[in-house]
Scaffold this motif. Structure first.
Motif, short mmCIF file in Angstrom:
data_model
loop_
_atom_site.label_atom_id
_atom_site.label_comp_id
_atom_site.label_asym_id
_atom_site.label_seq_id
_atom_site.Cartn_x
_atom_site.Cartn_y
_atom_site.Cartn_z
N GLY A 188 4.28 92.72 92.84
CA GLY A 188 5.48 92.64 92.01
C GLY A 188 6.61 91.92 92.71
O GLY A 188 7.17 90.96 92.19
N TYR A 189 6.95 92.34 93.93
CA TYR A 189 8.10 91.67 94.53
C TYR A 189 7.76 90.27 95.05
O TYR A 189 8.63 89.42 95.12
CB TYR A 189 8.87 92.52 95.53
CG TYR A 189 8.16 93.12 96.71
CD1 TYR A 189 8.11 94.51 96.86
CD2 TYR A 189 7.59 92.34 97.69
CE1 TYR A 189 7.51 95.08 97.95
CE2 TYR A 189 6.98 92.90 98.79
CZ TYR A 189 6.93 94.28 98.92
OH TYR A 189 6.33 94.84 100.00
N ALA A 239 5.83 88.24 93.32
CA ALA A 239 6.00 87.45 92.09
C ALA A 239 7.48 87.21 91.83
O ALA A 239 7.89 86.11 91.44
CB ALA A 239 5.36 88.19 90.91
N PHE A 240 8.29 88.23 92.08
CA PHE A 240 9.72 88.11 91.85
C PHE A 240 10.33 87.00 92.71
O PHE A 240 11.11 86.17 92.23
CB PHE A 240 10.40 89.46 92.15
CG PHE A 240 11.90 89.41 92.08
CD1 PHE A 240 12.53 89.21 90.87
CD2 PHE A 240 12.66 89.54 93.23
CE1 PHE A 240 13.92 89.15 90.79
CE2 PHE A 240 14.05 89.49 93.17
CZ PHE A 240 14.67 89.30 91.95
N VAL A 241 9.93 86.95 93.99
CA VAL A 241 10.49 85.93 94.87
C VAL A 241 10.01 84.53 94.46
O VAL A 241 10.80 83.59 94.45
CB VAL A 241 10.14 86.24 96.35
CG1 VAL A 241 10.46 85.06 97.24
CG2 VAL A 241 10.92 87.45 96.82
N TYR A 242 8.75 84.42 94.06
CA TYR A 242 8.27 83.10 93.60
C TYR A 242 9.03 82.68 92.33
O TYR A 242 9.35 81.52 92.15
CB TYR A 242 6.76 83.12 93.34
CG TYR A 242 5.96 82.82 94.59
CD1 TYR A 242 5.55 81.51 94.88
CD2 TYR A 242 5.64 83.82 95.49
CE1 TYR A 242 4.83 81.23 96.02
CE2 TYR A 242 4.91 83.55 96.64
CZ TYR A 242 4.51 82.25 96.90
OH TYR A 242 3.82 81.97 98.04
N TRP A 243 9.32 83.65 91.50
CA TRP A 243 10.05 83.35 90.26
C TRP A 243 11.49 82.92 90.60
O TRP A 243 12.03 81.98 90.04
CB TRP A 243 10.04 84.59 89.35
CG TRP A 243 10.88 84.41 88.13
CD1 TRP A 243 10.55 83.73 86.99
CD2 TRP A 243 12.21 84.90 87.92
NE1 TRP A 243 11.58 83.77 86.10
CE2 TRP A 243 12.61 84.47 86.64
CE3 TRP A 243 13.07 85.66 88.71
CZ2 TRP A 243 13.87 84.79 86.12
CZ3 TRP A 243 14.33 85.97 88.20
CH2 TRP A 243 14.70 85.53 86.91
N LEU A 244 12.07 83.64 91.56
CA LEU A 244 13.44 83.36 91.95
C LEU A 244 13.59 81.93 92.49
O LEU A 244 14.56 81.24 92.21
CB LEU A 244 13.84 84.36 93.04
CG LEU A 244 15.31 84.68 93.21
CD1 LEU A 244 15.86 85.30 91.95
CD2 LEU A 244 15.46 85.66 94.37
N ARG A 301 11.75 79.42 91.77
CA ARG A 301 10.94 78.55 90.92
C ARG A 301 11.63 77.19 90.78
O ARG A 301 12.77 77.02 91.22
CB ARG A 301 10.77 79.18 89.53
CG ARG A 301 12.06 79.20 88.74
CD ARG A 301 11.98 80.15 87.56
NE ARG A 301 13.22 80.22 86.82
CZ ARG A 301 14.27 80.93 87.20
NH1 ARG A 301 14.26 81.59 88.34
NH2 ARG A 301 15.36 80.96 86.47
N THR A 341 8.70 89.28 102.54
CA THR A 341 8.99 88.75 101.21
C THR A 341 10.50 88.67 100.96
O THR A 341 11.00 87.65 100.51
CB THR A 341 8.33 89.63 100.13
OG1 THR A 341 6.95 89.81 100.48
CG2 THR A 341 8.42 88.98 98.77
N LEU A 357 22.19 91.33 94.62
CA LEU A 357 20.77 91.16 94.91
C LEU A 357 20.58 90.72 96.36
O LEU A 357 19.63 91.14 97.04
CB LEU A 357 20.16 90.12 93.95
CG LEU A 357 18.69 89.79 94.18
CD1 LEU A 357 17.83 91.04 94.12
CD2 LEU A 357 18.20 88.78 93.15
#
Lengths: 340, 469
Positions: free
Chosen positions: A320-321, A323-328, A330, B110, B126
């Motif tokens: 989950g996190y 994916a979040f960082v890759y999305w961030l 992007r 991460t 954030l």
């Protein structure tokens, strides 16, 4: 315990699958950022180099963590396999780690350096290339088999250094360069993207040739692998693997020609996974081919259960996190965009 | 030439672990410091906290990279050089390290991406959250790795089946007898180590008259932490010592170079200085204070504790290294308390930043925590010998079936590579410190306006494409 028989059978299989997932994640994720390093010397300008590095800078650390999970997972779930495989592949493991040391610090040092920048360019490119090469050597050394007596490594220190392992090393370098180039197609723009597209079209056939050589070499050299693939009914069950590979490779080629930006990357991930499944089919259920199976090398059931609980709970959170960082982060890395 | 693989593997592990431990002990403290600064920044709105946080984030990035790469090496060494260790205690130690990877490594690696590259990209909240997650990750990592290390020191919650350790009680294994003391001692040490680096950097700027606002904040925060934490650390260390006496008496005997209790004598003296003579089982040139050893270790005037001669020769740790390393650790610990208290007193009298005789030397105190931690590590690790896992597995029986030249070759490579990486790291960290919190004036890349810092707070797409600092 009532369930002990069942558990002792299934737990190692579950762990073998989890380990396979961790290593696949590593190969795909660190694959593309190592690939950037391999392609580094072919970048024409410093601006292009910056762009390449910026495209992976926020991710490489997390990517490399999968290597720790792969090694750690083997240690946790199959301590006996770990204690046989590591001494057997002693030198390439340490060479790979040292290459990763150079390449890892190059990210930060290069950013701070000015006159000595070129040195860290070399460290980044050299470290990435050697790390990829020795990972391939490790793969080759593992597939070709390890000599075991009394549950311990019993071979010589250079058993791994064969032409087959060397060829696997070159294959992995080409493979990582390919996935690095399609990552850049997706993440960069301008000259860097055009350059990456050209590299990808050059590398795709090279990688296919390496995959072809491994697919022919392993069954010829290792009868146990030939038996797995070329007896009926296995032949029919397994035929889709090479066929899908060829179809997908053709699709990636077309996507590159047509100017798609994202599809080639996901296509190449598919190619990697197919190759990976192919190797898995050749090897399973051996963790130390051709002698020790997943069941023979598994940790105590209590250890596997304890770790499995944590993994089932943590893995979705981790994914989950990530994916979040890759999305961030992007979208494309723009030319001249600051690194830090 | 014949190489002894076990000896070489021990040297290799000592070398790589000593190199590695420097970075986590700094980054655990630094992550907590940066997270604190960021929280202060969003709660008080003072820009100086933001500047200091950003400045130390750059130093953090360089240190963290060195910590990560040297840590991966260590995790694989359990297999390459100590494969029988993996096999014999893997059932217990493996999951502890596995949990470190699952709960800590991924978290910190991460969120590090957001921490380093998110300044212009994500909302402030954030970013603060990411910094806190990195700090939590580094601390969780300390939790698990110290649990694993403590288990090797004081194993619990296991049984031996066919020569292999099997877990019987995970809570007992994780929270083994020495773990709480070791964790508290180590985390406090990390905070102190970082505080001394921050103090030295602040003192350097104060001394040079640079960044008056930022540097005073650095010094104030560091002195405050040291004045409180250094004495607490002495107390934790004392408790840790009592625990070691209970569970690893041979280690304590080696630390104290205490060979025997004289018949009829009461109390054990504290050896201030001596050259331990292992061949003749006594100390040369000894200077000792009667009864003080008993007072420190048993908290009584008369009680004695076992001397080295009461242990079989093959069960005794080497004496000289734990003995001297322990004295270095305690000596530097006392120096830390002195610096903290003098600093606090000057701060209270509002004279700290003008007192040149104090601020001048403070510029050079940054290594003090690192040296103290390394000494402490030598005490505990060498003091555990000849066992790798006390009572379970001897170091001699844990090595891999490999040839000496392999270990010798890789050891030489490690020394060369780490030498380059370490000097590079120190050089670049120093360069970042010379550049200072505000950094040099950065020319904007072609075609892009040089945005004022304020735009860094906007999470808009425009800010995303803005150049970083």
């Amino acid at each position: 315990m009532v369930f002990s028989l069942g558990m002792e059978y299934y737990l190692p299989v579950i762990w073998a699958l989890l380990l396979a997932v961790a290593i696949a994640m590593y190969v795909v994720l660190d694959g593309f950022d190592l690939g950037i390093g391999i392609l580094f010397p072919f970048a024409k300008s410093d601006a292009e180099k910056d762009q390449m590095m910026s495209s992976v800078a926020p991710f490489w650390d997390g990517n490399e963590t999968w290597l720790v999970l792969g090694g750690g997972g083997l240690f946790v779930a199959f301590p006996l396999a770990y204690s046989v495989v590591m001494p057997a592949l002693y030198l390439p493991v340490i060479f790979m780690l040292l290459a990763l040391v150079f390449r890892g610090v190059a990210f930060e040092f290069r950013h701070v350096a000015d006159t000595s920048r070129f040195l860290w360019n070399i460290a980044f490119a050299g470290g990435s290339t050697l790390a990829a090469f020795f990972q391939g050597m490790l793969l080759g050394g593992f597939v070709q088999g390890i000599k075991v007596e009394n549950n311990a490594f019993a071979g010589g220190p250079l058993d791994w250094a064969t032409p087959f392992a060397f060829m696997c090393g070159m294959g992995v370098v080409a493979g990582y360069a390919l996935i690095g180039s399609v990552w850049l197609v997706m993440k960069t723009e301008g000259i860097a993207a055009a350059q990456a597209r050209a590299h990808a079209r050059l590398l795709l056939p090279v990688v296919l040739i390496f995959m072809g050589i491994v697919s022919l070499w392993t069954p010829i050299a290792f009868p146990r692998i030939a038996e797995r693939w070329f007896t009926t009914p296995n032949l029919f069950y397994l035929a889709p693997v090479p066929i899908l590979t060829l179809v997908l490779a053709y699709a990636v080629w077309r996507w590159l020609e047509k100017g798609h930006e994202h599809l080639p990357f996901f296509g190449v991930i598919g190619l990697f996974l197919l190759g990976y499944i192919g190797i898995g089919i050749s090897i399973f259920p051996y963790l130390v081919p051709p002698t020790l199976t997943v069941w023979q090398t598994a940790a105590a059931p209590a250890s596997q259960v304890f770790m499995l609980i944590g993994t089932i709970f943590m893995l979705p959170i981790i994914l989950g996190y990530i994916a979040f960082v890759y999305w961030l982060f992007r979208g494309k890395v723009h030319q001249g965009e600051g690194y830090h | 030439m014949e190489f002894d693989p076990v000896l070489l593997a021990r040297i290799q592990f000592a070398f790589t672990v000593s190199f590695h431990i420097i970075f986590p002990s700094f980054t655990i403290g630094l992550a907590a410091y940066i997270a604190t600064l960021e929280v202060l920044w969003i709660t008080t709105g003072h820009e100086r906290y933001h500047r200091i946080a950003r400045f130390f984030t750059k130093i953090f990035a360089v240190s963290f990279a060195m910590g990560v790469v040297s840590g991966i090496v260590l995790s694989y060494q359990f297999g390459t050089n100590w494969s029988r260790f993996s096999h014999v205690v893997g059932n217990v130690v493996g999951p502890l390290i596995g949990y470190e990877v699952l709960t800590a490594f991924f978290l910190e690696a991460t969120f590090l991406g957001i921490m380093l590259f998110g300044w212009n990209r994500v909302p402030r909240g954030l970013h603060v959250f990411a910094c806190v997650m990195v700090a939590v990750g580094t601390t969780l990592s300390a939790f698990w790795i110290l649990s694993a290390n403590s288990w090797m020191q004081t194993p619990a919650g296991y049984e031996m089946i066919d020569g292999v350790a099997h877990p019987t009680d995970w809570l007992a294994a994780i929270f083994n007898p020495s773990f709480p003391y070791r964790l508290a001692h180590m985390v406090t040490a990390c905070y102190l180590t970082t505080a001394f680096v921050v103090l030295a950097v602040g003192a350097r700027y104060v001394h040079a008259g640079r960044y008056p606002e930022d540097s005073r904040t650095m010094m104030r925060m560091a002195i405050g932490l040291i004045a409180i934490m250094a004495p607490i650390q002495a107390f934790i260390g004392d408790q840790h010592g009592l625990n070691t006496l209970e569970y690893q008496p041979a280690k304590v005997a080696a630390i104290e170079a205490h060979w025997q209790n004289e018949p009829g004598a009461e109390g054990v003296p504290l050896v201030l200085f001596a050259i331990p003579n292992e061949a003749e089982e006594r100390n040369d040139y000894q200077i000792a204070i009667p009864h003080l050893g008993s007072l420190i270790l048993t908290h009584s005037w008369r009680d004695t504790f076992k001397g080295l001669k009461e242990f079989a020769p093959e069960d005794r740790p080497p004496v000289a290294i734990p003995f001297f390393a322990f004295r270095v650790m305690v000596g530097l610990g006392l120096l830390m308390i002195a610096i903290g208290w003098i600093g606090a007193w000057l701060l209270w009298r509002r004279r700290l930043f003008e007192t040149d005789w104090f601020v001048g030397p403070l510029q050079y105190v940054w290594p003090i925590g690192f040296v103290t931690i390394l000494s402490g590590w030598f005490v505990t690790e060498v003091g555990r010998q000849p066992w790798l896992a006390t009572g379970v597995l001897r170091t001699l029986d844990a090595a891999s079936p490999i040839e000496g030249w392999q270990v010798a070759t890789t050891l030489a490579l490690f020394v060369v590579v780490y030498g380059i990486v370490f000097s590079g790291g120190i050089y670049y960290i120093n360069r970042l410190i010379v550049r200072g919190p505000q950094g040099p004036a950065v020319e904007p890349p072609e075609g892009l306006p040089n945005r004022p810092l304020a735009s860094a707070h906007e999470a808009t797409r425009a800010a995303i494409n803005a150049p970083g600092e």
